[in-house]
Design an enzyme around this catalytic site. Structure first.
Site, PDB file in Angstrom:
ATOM      1  N   LYS A 176      -0.168  -7.676  13.958  1.00 12.87           N
ATOM      2  CA  LYS A 176      -1.313  -7.504  14.861  1.00 12.87           C
ATOM      3  C   LYS A 176      -1.396  -8.789  15.657  1.00 12.87           C
ATOM      4  O   LYS A 176      -1.620  -9.863  15.086  1.00 12.87           O
ATOM      5  CB  LYS A 176      -2.611  -7.328  14.061  1.00 12.87           C
ATOM      6  CG  LYS A 176      -2.729  -6.009  13.304  1.00 12.87           C
ATOM      7  CD  LYS A 176      -4.018  -5.953  12.508  1.00 12.87           C
ATOM      8  CE  LYS A 176      -4.103  -4.666  11.709  1.00 12.87           C
ATOM      9  NZ  LYS A 176      -5.203  -4.717  10.700  1.00 12.87           N
ATOM     10  N   GLU A 222      -0.086  -1.282   1.853  1.00 12.38           N
ATOM     11  CA  GLU A 222      -0.455  -2.392   2.742  1.00 12.38           C
ATOM     12  C   GLU A 222      -1.550  -3.246   2.103  1.00 12.38           C
ATOM     13  O   GLU A 222      -2.567  -2.711   1.649  1.00 12.38           O
ATOM     14  CB  GLU A 222      -0.940  -1.783   4.066  1.00 12.38           C
ATOM     15  CG  GLU A 222      -1.310  -2.777   5.145  1.00 12.38           C
ATOM     16  CD  GLU A 222      -1.740  -2.063   6.451  1.00 12.38           C
ATOM     17  OE1 GLU A 222      -1.474  -0.853   6.594  1.00 12.38           O
ATOM     18  OE2 GLU A 222      -2.344  -2.726   7.299  1.00 12.38           O
ATOM     19  N   ASN A 226      -6.609  -3.081   2.235  1.00 17.39           N
ATOM     20  CA  ASN A 226      -7.432  -4.165   2.789  1.00 17.39           C
ATOM     21  C   ASN A 226      -7.950  -5.113   1.717  1.00 17.39           C
ATOM     22  O   ASN A 226      -9.154  -5.396   1.655  1.00 17.39           O
ATOM     23  CB  ASN A 226      -8.601  -3.595   3.607  1.00 17.39           C
ATOM     24  CG  ASN A 226      -8.165  -2.970   4.918  1.00 17.39           C
ATOM     25  OD1 ASN A 226      -8.254  -1.743   5.071  1.00 17.39           O
ATOM     26  ND2 ASN A 226      -7.672  -3.735   5.852  1.00 17.39           N
ATOM     27  N   LYS A 230      -1.686   7.213   7.452  1.00 20.54           N
ATOM     28  CA  LYS A 230      -2.034   6.080   6.576  1.00 20.54           C
ATOM     29  C   LYS A 230      -3.411   6.339   6.002  1.00 20.54           C
ATOM     30  O   LYS A 230      -4.365   6.578   6.754  1.00 20.54           O
ATOM     31  CB  LYS A 230      -1.999   4.787   7.397  1.00 20.54           C
ATOM     32  CG  LYS A 230      -2.793   3.616   6.836  1.00 20.54           C
ATOM     33  CD  LYS A 230      -2.470   2.336   7.601  1.00 20.54           C
ATOM     34  CE  LYS A 230      -3.698   1.477   7.799  1.00 20.54           C
ATOM     35  NZ  LYS A 230      -3.400   0.251   8.584  1.00 20.54           N
ATOM     36  N   LEU A 231      -3.502   6.313   4.684  1.00 22.92           N
ATOM     37  CA  LEU A 231      -4.791   6.524   4.021  1.00 22.92           C
ATOM     38  C   LEU A 231      -5.357   5.187   3.601  1.00 22.92           C
ATOM     39  O   LEU A 231      -4.672   4.374   2.969  1.00 22.92           O
ATOM     40  CB  LEU A 231      -4.616   7.390   2.770  1.00 22.92           C
ATOM     41  CG  LEU A 231      -4.001   8.777   2.946  1.00 22.92           C
ATOM     42  CD1 LEU A 231      -3.944   9.487   1.587  1.00 22.92           C
ATOM     43  CD2 LEU A 231      -4.802   9.606   3.954  1.00 22.92           C
ATOM     44  N   LYS A 232      -6.606   4.971   3.908  1.00 25.03           N
ATOM     45  CA  LYS A 232      -7.286   3.793   3.391  1.00 25.03           C
ATOM     46  C   LYS A 232      -7.599   4.060   1.924  1.00 25.03           C
ATOM     47  O   LYS A 232      -8.053   5.161   1.566  1.00 25.03           O
ATOM     48  CB  LYS A 232      -8.591   3.568   4.166  1.00 25.03           C
ATOM     49  CG  LYS A 232      -8.356   3.112   5.601  1.00 25.03           C
ATOM     50  CD  LYS A 232      -7.797   1.697   5.639  1.00 25.03           C
ATOM     51  CE  LYS A 232      -7.795   1.149   7.053  1.00 25.03           C
ATOM     52  NZ  LYS A 232      -7.274  -0.246   7.092  1.00 25.03           N
ATOM     53  N   ASP A 267      -3.366   1.765   2.687  1.00 28.08           N
ATOM     54  CA  ASP A 267      -3.837   0.418   3.043  1.00 28.08           C
ATOM     55  C   ASP A 267      -5.084   0.093   2.224  1.00 28.08           C
ATOM     56  O   ASP A 267      -6.096   0.795   2.321  1.00 28.08           O
ATOM     57  CB  ASP A 267      -4.169   0.374   4.547  1.00 28.08           C
ATOM     58  CG  ASP A 267      -4.553  -1.019   5.035  1.00 28.08           C
ATOM     59  OD1 ASP A 267      -4.553  -1.971   4.228  1.00 28.08           O
ATOM     60  OD2 ASP A 267      -4.859  -1.156   6.240  1.00 28.08           O
ATOM     61  N   GLY A 273      -3.242  -1.861  14.170  1.00 29.44           N
ATOM     62  CA  GLY A 273      -4.290  -1.654  15.161  1.00 29.44           C
ATOM     63  C   GLY A 273      -5.603  -2.186  14.632  1.00 29.44           C
ATOM     64  O   GLY A 273      -5.756  -2.397  13.418  1.00 29.44           O
ATOM     65  N   ASP A 293      -0.618  -7.440   5.774  1.00 28.05           N
ATOM     66  CA  ASP A 293      -1.403  -7.415   7.010  1.00 28.05           C
ATOM     67  C   ASP A 293      -2.222  -8.714   7.051  1.00 28.05           C
ATOM     68  O   ASP A 293      -1.781  -9.725   7.609  1.00 28.05           O
ATOM     69  CB  ASP A 293      -2.281  -6.136   7.017  1.00 28.05           C
ATOM     70  CG  ASP A 293      -3.288  -6.058   8.155  1.00 28.05           C
ATOM     71  OD1 ASP A 293      -3.434  -7.029   8.906  1.00 28.05           O
ATOM     72  OD2 ASP A 293      -3.966  -5.016   8.291  1.00 28.05           O
ATOM     73  N   SER A 320      -4.515   5.996  11.186  1.00 31.95           N
ATOM     74  CA  SER A 320      -5.152   5.399  10.022  1.00 31.95           C
ATOM     75  C   SER A 320      -6.393   6.234   9.682  1.00 31.95           C
ATOM     76  O   SER A 320      -7.257   6.430  10.533  1.00 31.95           O
ATOM     77  CB  SER A 320      -5.544   3.954  10.355  1.00 31.95           C
ATOM     78  OG  SER A 320      -6.236   3.362   9.292  1.00 31.95           O
TER      79      SER A 320
HETATM   80  O1  OSB Z   1      -6.284  -2.982   8.044  1.00 30.23           O
HETATM   81  O2  OSB Z   1      -5.120  -1.994   9.485  1.00 30.23           O
HETATM   82  C1  OSB Z   1      -6.225  -2.389   9.094  1.00 30.23           C
HETATM   83  C2  OSB Z   1      -8.957  -1.186  11.462  1.00 30.23           C
HETATM   84  C3  OSB Z   1      -9.788  -2.285  11.479  1.00 30.23           C
HETATM   85  C4  OSB Z   1      -9.480  -3.357  10.697  1.00 30.23           C
HETATM   86  C5  OSB Z   1      -8.335  -3.351   9.901  1.00 30.23           C
HETATM   87  C6  OSB Z   1      -7.483  -2.259   9.909  1.00 30.23           C
HETATM   88  C7  OSB Z   1      -7.832  -1.148  10.687  1.00 30.23           C
HETATM   89  C8  OSB Z   1      -7.066   0.074  10.716  1.00 30.23           C
HETATM   90  C9  OSB Z   1      -7.183   0.897  11.974  1.00 30.23           C
HETATM   91  O3  OSB Z   1      -6.430   0.508   9.787  1.00 30.23           O
HETATM   92  C10 OSB Z   1      -5.949   0.944  12.709  1.00 30.23           C
HETATM   93  C11 OSB Z   1      -6.121   1.482  14.107  1.00 30.23           C
HETATM   94  O4  OSB Z   1      -6.626   0.768  14.988  1.00 30.23           O
HETATM   95  O5  OSB Z   1      -5.677   2.608  14.325  1.00 30.23           O
HETATM   96 MG    MG Z   2      -4.339  -3.156   7.256  1.00 32.03          MG
END
Ligand code: OSB
Ligand code: MG
Length: 368
Positions: A262, A213, A190, A161-163, A188, A290, A238, A135
């Site tokens: 998760k 995501e 969020n 995976k790009l935020k 992702d 994660g 998620d 990520s």
């Molecule tokens: O949305 O997947 C998520 C980390 C913290 C909180 C939310 C997310 C994440 C990540 C990191 O994307 C994933 C990782 O632990 O490698």
């Molecule tokens: Mg996520």
């Protein structure tokens, strides 16, 4: 087991680089760890709640308070506690799934160590290694993003995976596609978008992403279903999936084609396997998410990711993706995969010296 002691320990580990998402930026990983002791056994669990209630309503100090006041007394007062009872025992405490998941994991770790069984075997793992995805946080510029992604691609990560967030979506995705070709790529958000952003999200359809995501709010199941009818890119949920019931609703509403599982978010590894089973029976792909876990939670995630329904690479990177030094022996990614731990319980334990150095707070609760 008859639990005699519950330890709450807060650790703070510096990240190798700040991790920025649409929710904010973090330079350190703060985690609540739990240790239970009883019947000559010891078990560890990691709580995935963050330092601030941004990803979910839970946060480290709140989770510690729930365990201290409402869960530990129940554990220490019970004649016998079994990991499979933990969820039912604490069902009267509403929510706080991440805190409960950590407790369940610590009890499960101790029990499994007592009978020399690995968590992966107990959960029903069918693989001895799992593909590793990574990520990638929001960067300050496209060149900096490309440098970071190049490092992960060179290291062997097999999915990126790009935020994303409004203002950081189509351009970074285009740049990564242009530079790295047809690597498995996903994004992702969020929860950073609204349904009215559907035209902008639709621009991502041109890039053959594996999935997008959690584009919309965690409570917006119906709106995700509407968005799914507009986008070609599959939607993965998620934050919205907090239990087997919400997973069933999301599937019935066709709000997602893929679920990021998760264990912490859904109240534990046992609930996580139920969501895995439900998704599998309904033709919904799952992958293991994660939460920037230390080696403890990371080892448990890898065990879960080895179940047969985990058909997409997870956010199960090596410890060195986030930490120069972990509190356990590091999880190592080689040839794009991480080995599924096969020792008893989690298969890893904290290194006493590293644990000591990263601890910011410890509290021990005993049987009265
Ligand atoms: O949305 O997947 C998520 C980390 C913290 C909180 C939310 C997310 C994440 C990540 C990191 O994307 C994933 C990782 O632990 O490698
Ligand atoms: Mg996520």
């Amino acid at each position: 087991m008859r639990i005699e002691l519950v330890e709450l320990r807060t650790v703070q580990l510096p990240l190798v680089r700040p991790f920025r998402t649409s929710l904010g930026i973090e330079a350190d990983k703060v985690a609540l760890l739990l240790r239970v002791v009883g019947d000559g056994l010891e078990g560890w669990g990691e709580c995935v709640a963050g330092a601030v209630p941004g990803y979910s309503s839970e946060y480290v100090v709140g989770a510690a308070d729930v365990v201290r006041r409402f869960i530990a007394p129940g554990l220490l007062g019970a004649v016998d506690v079994c990991a499979t009872d933990v969820a039912r025992m604490f069902a009267p405490i509403r929510g706080h799934r991440m805190a409960k998941a950590a407790v369940e994991l610590a009890v499960l770790d101790a029990e499994l160590r007592g009978r020399d069984e690995s968590l992966s075997r107990y959960l029903g793992a069918v693989n001895d290694k799992v593909p590793s995805g990574v990520s990638v946080g929001i960067a300050d510029s496209i060149p900096e993003l490309l440098d970071e992604v190049a490092g992960y691609v060179d290291a062997g990560y097999i999915r990126i995976k790009l935020k994303i967030e409004p203002g950081w979506d189509v351009e970074p995705v285009r740049a990564v596609r242009e530079r790295f070709g047809d690597i498995p790529l996903q994004v992702d958000a969020n929860t950073a978008y609204r349904l009215s952003d559907a035209p902008q999200l639709g621009r991502l359809d041109a890039f053959d992403l594996l999935l997008v995501e959690q584009p919309l709010g965690d409570e917006d199941l119906r709106q995700h279903a509407e968005l799914a009818r507009i986008l070609r890119t599959p939607i993965c949920l998620d934050e919205s999936i907090t239990s087997v019931e919400t997973a069933a609703d999301a599937i019935a509403l066709e709000a997602c084609r893929i679920i990021n599982i998760k264990a912490g978010r859904v109240g534990g590894y046992l609930e996580a396997t139920r969501i895995h089973d439900l998704a599998r029976a309904n033709g919904i792909a799952v992958w293991c998410g994660g939460m920037v876990e230390t080696g403890l939670g990371r080892a448990a995630n890898i065990a879960l990711a080895a179940l047969p329904g985990f058909t997409l690479p997870g956010d199960v990177s090596g410890s060195d993706r986030f930490f120069d030094e972990d509190i356990t022996e590091p999880i190592v990614m080689t040839d794009g995969h991480v080995a599924v731990p096969n020792g008893p319980g989690l298969g890893v334990a904290p290194d006493p010296s590293a644990l000591q150095r990263f601890t910011t707070h410890t509290e021990i609760l005993r049987r009265p």
